[in-house]
Design a protein around this motif. Structure first.
Motif, mmCIF file in Angstrom:
data_model
loop_
_atom_site.group_PDB
_atom_site.id
_atom_site.type_symbol
_atom_site.label_atom_id
_atom_site.label_comp_id
_atom_site.label_asym_id
_atom_site.label_seq_id
_atom_site.Cartn_x
_atom_site.Cartn_y
_atom_site.Cartn_z
ATOM 1 N N MET A 1 139.890 92.005 69.036
ATOM 2 C CA MET A 1 139.508 90.841 68.226
ATOM 3 C C MET A 1 140.765 90.114 67.745
ATOM 4 O O MET A 1 141.614 90.738 67.099
ATOM 5 N N PRO A 2 140.891 88.824 68.081
ATOM 6 C CA PRO A 2 142.037 88.130 67.501
ATOM 7 C C PRO A 2 141.883 88.121 65.979
ATOM 8 O O PRO A 2 140.765 88.060 65.470
ATOM 9 N N ASP A 3 142.991 88.203 65.265
ATOM 10 C CA ASP A 3 142.909 88.223 63.797
ATOM 11 C C ASP A 3 142.355 86.904 63.275
ATOM 12 O O ASP A 3 141.515 86.857 62.401
ATOM 13 N N ASN A 4 142.888 85.828 63.841
ATOM 14 C CA ASN A 4 142.528 84.498 63.343
ATOM 15 C C ASN A 4 142.417 83.529 64.522
ATOM 16 O O ASN A 4 142.982 83.778 65.586
ATOM 17 N N ILE A 5 141.748 82.418 64.278
ATOM 18 C CA ILE A 5 141.759 81.324 65.243
ATOM 19 C C ILE A 5 142.549 80.186 64.611
ATOM 20 O O ILE A 5 142.260 79.776 63.477
ATOM 21 N N VAL A 6 143.546 79.726 65.353
ATOM 22 C CA VAL A 6 144.433 78.685 64.832
ATOM 23 C C VAL A 6 144.178 77.391 65.595
ATOM 24 O O VAL A 6 144.161 77.388 66.833
ATOM 25 N N LEU A 7 143.982 76.303 64.870
ATOM 26 C CA LEU A 7 143.767 75.012 65.519
ATOM 27 C C LEU A 7 145.038 74.173 65.391
ATOM 28 O O LEU A 7 145.556 73.976 64.291
ATOM 29 N N VAL A 8 145.535 73.717 66.552
ATOM 30 C CA VAL A 8 146.700 72.838 66.563
ATOM 31 C C VAL A 8 146.318 71.541 67.276
ATOM 32 O O VAL A 8 145.340 71.496 68.025
ATOM 33 N N GLY A 9 147.099 70.506 67.046
ATOM 34 C CA GLY A 9 146.828 69.234 67.721
ATOM 35 C C GLY A 9 147.353 68.067 66.915
ATOM 36 O O GLY A 9 147.684 68.211 65.722
ATOM 37 N N PHE A 10 147.403 66.921 67.573
ATOM 38 C CA PHE A 10 147.949 65.716 66.937
ATOM 39 C C PHE A 10 147.056 65.289 65.770
ATOM 40 O O PHE A 10 145.870 65.658 65.710
ATOM 41 N N MET A 11 147.626 64.491 64.876
ATOM 42 C CA MET A 11 146.854 63.933 63.766
ATOM 43 C C MET A 11 145.610 63.222 64.306
ATOM 44 O O MET A 11 145.694 62.474 65.281
ATOM 45 N N GLY A 12 144.476 63.487 63.686
ATOM 46 C CA GLY A 12 143.237 62.841 64.125
ATOM 47 C C GLY A 12 142.508 63.603 65.216
ATOM 48 O O GLY A 12 141.505 63.127 65.737
ATOM 49 N N SER A 13 142.992 64.807 65.539
ATOM 50 C CA SER A 13 142.319 65.561 66.608
ATOM 51 C C SER A 13 141.093 66.309 66.083
ATOM 52 O O SER A 13 140.323 66.856 66.870
ATOM 53 N N GLY A 14 140.927 66.359 64.762
ATOM 54 C CA GLY A 14 139.714 66.966 64.201
ATOM 55 C C GLY A 14 139.876 68.425 63.811
ATOM 56 O O GLY A 14 138.888 69.154 63.708
ATOM 57 N N LYS A 15 141.128 68.841 63.571
ATOM 58 C CA LYS A 15 141.381 70.253 63.265
ATOM 59 C C LYS A 15 140.610 70.715 62.012
ATOM 60 O O LYS A 15 139.987 71.770 62.015
ATOM 61 N N SER A 16 140.666 69.911 60.967
ATOM 62 C CA SER A 16 140.016 70.326 59.711
ATOM 63 C C SER A 16 138.498 70.266 59.836
ATOM 64 O O SER A 16 137.797 71.207 59.441
ATOM 65 N N THR A 17 137.994 69.183 60.391
ATOM 66 C CA THR A 17 136.535 69.016 60.515
ATOM 67 C C THR A 17 135.941 70.122 61.386
ATOM 68 O O THR A 17 134.973 70.789 60.999
ATOM 69 N N CYS A 18 136.536 70.317 62.555
ATOM 70 C CA CYS A 18 135.995 71.324 63.484
ATOM 71 C C CYS A 18 136.220 72.729 62.935
ATOM 72 O O CYS A 18 135.374 73.614 63.111
ATOM 73 N N GLY A 19 137.359 72.928 62.290
ATOM 74 C CA GLY A 19 137.693 74.242 61.744
ATOM 75 C C GLY A 19 136.689 74.695 60.692
ATOM 76 O O GLY A 19 136.273 75.853 60.663
ATOM 77 N N ARG A 20 136.309 73.757 59.841
ATOM 78 C CA ARG A 20 135.321 74.071 58.796
ATOM 79 C C ARG A 20 133.986 74.491 59.415
ATOM 80 O O ARG A 20 133.365 75.465 58.996
ATOM 81 N N ILE A 21 133.554 73.738 60.417
ATOM 82 C CA ILE A 21 132.271 74.027 61.071
ATOM 83 C C ILE A 21 132.337 75.408 61.734
ATOM 84 O O ILE A 21 131.435 76.235 61.598
ATOM 85 N N LEU A 22 133.432 75.644 62.456
ATOM 86 C CA LEU A 22 133.591 76.913 63.172
ATOM 87 C C LEU A 22 133.588 78.100 62.200
ATOM 88 O O LEU A 22 132.919 79.113 62.440
ATOM 89 N N ALA A 23 134.337 77.962 61.112
ATOM 90 C CA ALA A 23 134.428 79.056 60.134
ATOM 91 C C ALA A 23 133.045 79.350 59.545
ATOM 92 O O ALA A 23 132.644 80.517 59.434
ATOM 93 N N ALA A 24 132.311 78.300 59.203
ATOM 94 C CA ALA A 24 130.974 78.487 58.626
ATOM 95 C C ALA A 24 130.071 79.191 59.641
ATOM 96 O O ALA A 24 129.308 80.095 59.291
#
Ligand code: S3P
Length: 173
Positions: A1-24
């Motif tokens: 099991m990976p410890d964490n999932i890390v989202l990287v990408g340029f500004m506006g790629s949706g890291k925070s929006t998608c990350g929140r959904i995924l975590a929930a």
């Protein structure tokens, strides 16, 4: 099991929006390194840049990344420039799975046009942002999974990462 999932990408790629959904969805914690930095500094990221400097922000970012990657079962959304530091890249990869949310330049411009929270885009001409976008692309390529987000909704991005996680888990068995 990976410890964490890390989202990287340029500004506006949706890291925070998608990350929140995924975590929930996974029932994991969610951390946005920019939010953590701002909360601990007591001021928004754009003010850290203005009052101190980008170099100062990068030092806070590096310290925050080093701390955050020691978590487990956490979806970590990072700032677009986190990948510029090889030390950050090393930390992000260790025991984690990294996902690059790819975004084409036009979509990134459209998504970031309305906010004034991004100091590196403030007052910049589209040609300058285009140069930054081009320069950055190679830095994201170390990611384990690349997802082109331009044609995907945040829910679809989260679902695709969840699917990849299942495969990563199967590979570990
Ligand atoms: C930056 C991206 C921002 C934030 C800071 C610097 C960058 O985060 O970390 O303004 O260098 O690309 P987002 O990618 O969440 O906008």
């Amino acid at each position: 099991m990976p410890d964490n999932i890390v989202l990287v990408g340029f500004m506006g790629s949706g890291k925070s929006t998608c990350g929140r959904i995924l975590a929930a969805d996974l029932g994991w914690k969610f951390i946005d390194t920019d939010e953590l930095i701002a909360a601990e500094a007591g001021m928004p990221v754009k003010e850290i840049f203005a009052r101190h400097s980008e170099v100062y922000f990068r030092a806070l970012e590096q310290e925050t990344v080093a701390r955050t990657v020691t978590f487990s079962r956490t979806v970590i959304a990072t700032g677009g420039g986190v990948v510029l530091s090889p030390v950050n890249v090393q930390h992000l990869r260790q025991g984690n799975k990294v996902v690059w949310l790819q975004v084409d330049l036009a979509t990134a411009l459209a998504r970031t046009r309305t906010t004034e929270e991004r100091p590196l885009l403030q007052g910049q001409k589209p040609a300058d942002i285009a140069r930054l976008w081009r320069h950055r692309q190679k830095y994201y390529q170390f990611a384990d999974l690349w997802l082109n987000t331009a044609t995907m909704s945040p829910d679809e991005v989260a679902a695709a990462i969840k699917e990849a996680l299942k495969q990563w888990l199967a590979e570990l068995k």
